[in-house]
Design a protein around this motif. Structure first.
Motif, PDB file in Angstrom:
ATOM      1  N   ILE A 207       0.842  -1.019  -0.327  1.00 31.74           N
ATOM      2  CA  ILE A 207      -0.198  -0.192   0.085  1.00 31.74           C
ATOM      3  C   ILE A 207       0.795   1.253   0.098  1.00 31.74           C
ATOM      4  O   ILE A 207       1.941   1.359   1.047  1.00 31.74           O
ATOM      5  N   PRO A 208       0.735   2.163  -0.926  1.00 30.69           N
ATOM      6  CA  PRO A 208       1.744   3.241  -1.147  1.00 30.69           C
ATOM      7  C   PRO A 208       1.612   4.303  -0.385  1.00 30.69           C
ATOM      8  O   PRO A 208       0.203   4.757   0.038  1.00 30.69           O
ATOM      9  N   THR A 209       2.551   4.973   0.150  1.00 28.27           N
ATOM     10  CA  THR A 209       2.648   6.340   0.787  1.00 28.27           C
ATOM     11  C   THR A 209       2.771   7.262  -0.592  1.00 28.27           C
ATOM     12  O   THR A 209       3.865   7.415  -0.865  1.00 28.27           O
ATOM     13  N   HIS A 210       1.666   8.070  -1.086  1.00 31.95           N
ATOM     14  CA  HIS A 210       1.882   8.960  -2.251  1.00 31.95           C
ATOM     15  C   HIS A 210       2.794  10.142  -2.108  1.00 31.95           C
ATOM     16  O   HIS A 210       3.720  10.494  -3.123  1.00 31.95           O
ATOM     17  N   SER A 211       2.321  10.844  -1.390  1.00 29.00           N
ATOM     18  CA  SER A 211       2.813  12.523  -1.369  1.00 29.00           C
ATOM     19  C   SER A 211       3.530  12.729  -0.203  1.00 29.00           C
ATOM     20  O   SER A 211       3.452  12.296   0.575  1.00 29.00           O
ATOM     21  N   PRO A 212       4.327  13.662  -0.274  1.00 30.17           N
ATOM     22  CA  PRO A 212       5.260  14.083   0.860  1.00 30.17           C
ATOM     23  C   PRO A 212       4.600  14.149   2.118  1.00 30.17           C
ATOM     24  O   PRO A 212       5.456  13.802   3.280  1.00 30.17           O
ATOM     25  N   LEU A 213       3.660  14.767   2.287  1.00 29.24           N
ATOM     26  CA  LEU A 213       2.832  15.251   3.577  1.00 29.24           C
ATOM     27  C   LEU A 213       1.940  14.021   3.940  1.00 29.24           C
ATOM     28  O   LEU A 213       1.251  14.510   5.124  1.00 29.24           O
ATOM     29  N   ASP A 214       1.822  13.256   3.260  1.00 28.38           N
ATOM     30  CA  ASP A 214       0.766  11.999   3.662  1.00 28.38           C
ATOM     31  C   ASP A 214       1.141  11.360   5.036  1.00 28.38           C
ATOM     32  O   ASP A 214       2.360  11.291   5.448  1.00 28.38           O
ATOM     33  N   ALA A 215       0.155  11.408   5.743  1.00 31.33           N
ATOM     34  CA  ALA A 215       0.646  10.680   7.102  1.00 31.33           C
ATOM     35  C   ALA A 215       0.897   9.297   7.125  1.00 31.33           C
ATOM     36  O   ALA A 215       1.480   8.743   8.141  1.00 31.33           O
ATOM     37  N   GLY A 216       0.887   8.694   6.047  1.00 30.45           N
ATOM     38  CA  GLY A 216       1.168   7.235   6.059  1.00 30.45           C
ATOM     39  C   GLY A 216       0.392   6.633   4.630  1.00 30.45           C
ATOM     40  O   GLY A 216      -0.048   7.429   4.006  1.00 30.45           O
ATOM     41  N   PRO A 217       0.716   5.294   4.710  1.00 27.32           N
ATOM     42  CA  PRO A 217       0.107   4.731   3.577  1.00 27.32           C
ATOM     43  C   PRO A 217      -1.586   4.523   3.702  1.00 27.32           C
ATOM     44  O   PRO A 217      -2.170   4.451   4.723  1.00 27.32           O
ATOM     45  N   PHE A 218      -2.165   4.920   2.519  1.00 28.75           N
ATOM     46  CA  PHE A 218      -3.654   5.144   2.450  1.00 28.75           C
ATOM     47  C   PHE A 218      -4.213   3.745   1.352  1.00 28.75           C
ATOM     48  O   PHE A 218      -3.589   3.921   0.311  1.00 28.75           O
ATOM     49  N   VAL A 219      -5.071   3.157   1.717  1.00 28.36           N
ATOM     50  CA  VAL A 219      -6.061   2.247   0.513  1.00 28.36           C
ATOM     51  C   VAL A 219      -6.782   3.511  -0.029  1.00 28.36           C
ATOM     52  O   VAL A 219      -7.738   3.688   0.535  1.00 28.36           O
ATOM     53  N   THR A 220      -6.756   3.770  -1.187  1.00 23.07           N
ATOM     54  CA  THR A 220      -7.685   4.774  -1.972  1.00 23.07           C
ATOM     55  C   THR A 220      -8.160   4.173  -3.354  1.00 23.07           C
ATOM     56  O   THR A 220      -9.137   4.845  -3.655  1.00 23.07           O
ATOM     57  N   ALA A 221      -7.722   2.991  -3.786  1.00 24.36           N
ATOM     58  CA  ALA A 221      -8.207   2.469  -4.986  1.00 24.36           C
ATOM     59  C   ALA A 221      -9.124   1.245  -4.741  1.00 24.36           C
ATOM     60  O   ALA A 221      -9.290   0.620  -5.740  1.00 24.36           O
ATOM     61  N   GLY A 222      -9.511   1.125  -3.679  1.00 29.72           N
ATOM     62  CA  GLY A 222     -10.274  -0.202  -3.335  1.00 29.72           C
ATOM     63  C   GLY A 222     -12.005   0.152  -3.427  1.00 29.72           C
ATOM     64  O   GLY A 222     -12.133   1.238  -2.944  1.00 29.72           O
TER      65      GLY A 222
END
Length: 271
Positions: free
Chosen positions: A118-133
């Motif tokens: 599960i990726p962490t996309h952007s520099p300020l993201d708090a961590g990995p997110f499931v976004t495309a499920g």
């Protein structure tokens, strides 16, 4: 090439020369997202054969433009709008299959979400997110299913935040049971037929499985989940089963949105 699941969709895209094959190992923290963004700018998908920390490949960008949606629907680029409009007028109910399905060939009873790429996309993201499920929930009163997108921040091996906006049907389902201390069962389909991902983005008062069926012009094959009375796609690559916990909230975010800004840190539901 007929498309009926993620694998046939990828094969069709590869036949069109529309997939960049990324063989070099990539870091799921920021690097994967950066490479994917570069591929999308060239109107190509990216297939990551090696993601550090996991033995599962990742594919992204498969629905990043209307041209890709047309490929998924097996229609001309200019026909997408008409196909989408017609889907709500001619819904097709899902087909319930008996017995284990391909999506349930390997059952992990004590999952560790950290083992999924599960990726962490952007520099300020708090961590990995499931976004495309595609998040699948069910009205506790009527039994009607709903497909939607609800981002899920990974908090631990089996715990996530889940963002249920007030306009989501899923939030209404949860609100019916929370005052009585009832959790809301739900499932997340990762890597299903792309028509399910398209249907999950629709605002529809009926069952989005029926929209996906209309888009594919065939019933969506579904099976009962292993741990709850929710129907899940029979041919998804991964199905995560869980519950939104009544009475629990936790700080979640920030996360970069597709609109180009960061949503702030805020209290969200816990699953």
């Amino acid at each position: 090439m007929a498309i009926h699941d993620l694998r046939t969709f990828i094969a069709a895209a590869r036949a069109d020369g529309a997939v960049n094959e990324i063989a070099k190992p990539v870091d799921p923290v920021h690097e994967l997202g950066a490479v994917l963004k570069a591929c999308e700018r060239a109107d190509k998908a990216a297939y990551f054969h090696a993601v550090k920390g996991s033995d599962i490949p990742v594919v992204g960008g498969l629905l990043s433009s209307q041209r890709w949606v047309a490929r998924a629907l097996e229609c001309a680029h200019g026909e997408v709008g008409d196909r989408m409009a017609a889907a709500t007028e001619t819904p097709i109910k899902p087909e319930l299959l008996k017995g284990p399905a391909p999506a349930q060939e390997c059952v992990i009873e004590r999952p560790d979400l950290g083992k999924l790429p599960i990726p962490t996309h952007s520099p300020l993201d708090a961590g990995p997110f499931v976004t495309a499920g595609a998040v699948i929930s069910r009205d506790p009163d009527t039994g009607q299913h709903n497909l939607s997108y609800n981002r899920m921040q990974i908090f631990g091996p089996d715990t996530t935040g889940i963002s249920m906006n007030i306009w989501r049907h899923m939030k209404g389902f949860f609100d019916k049971g929370e005052p009585r201390g009832r959790n809301l069962p739900f499932c997340v389909a990762i890597g299903p037929d792309p028509t399910l991902l398209i249907a999950a983005a629709c605002r529809y008062d009926g069952d989005e499985y029926e929209i996906a069926g209309a888009l594919r012009r065939a019933p969506v094959p579904v099976v009962r989940a292993q741990t709850c009375d929710v129907l899940v796609p029979a041919f998804a690559e991964i199905v995560i089963e869980g519950e939104v916990i009544a009475g629990e909230r936790r700080e979640e975010g920030p996360m970069a949105e597709f609109t180009g800004h960061y949503s702030p840190r805020d209290k969200k539901h816990v699953a």
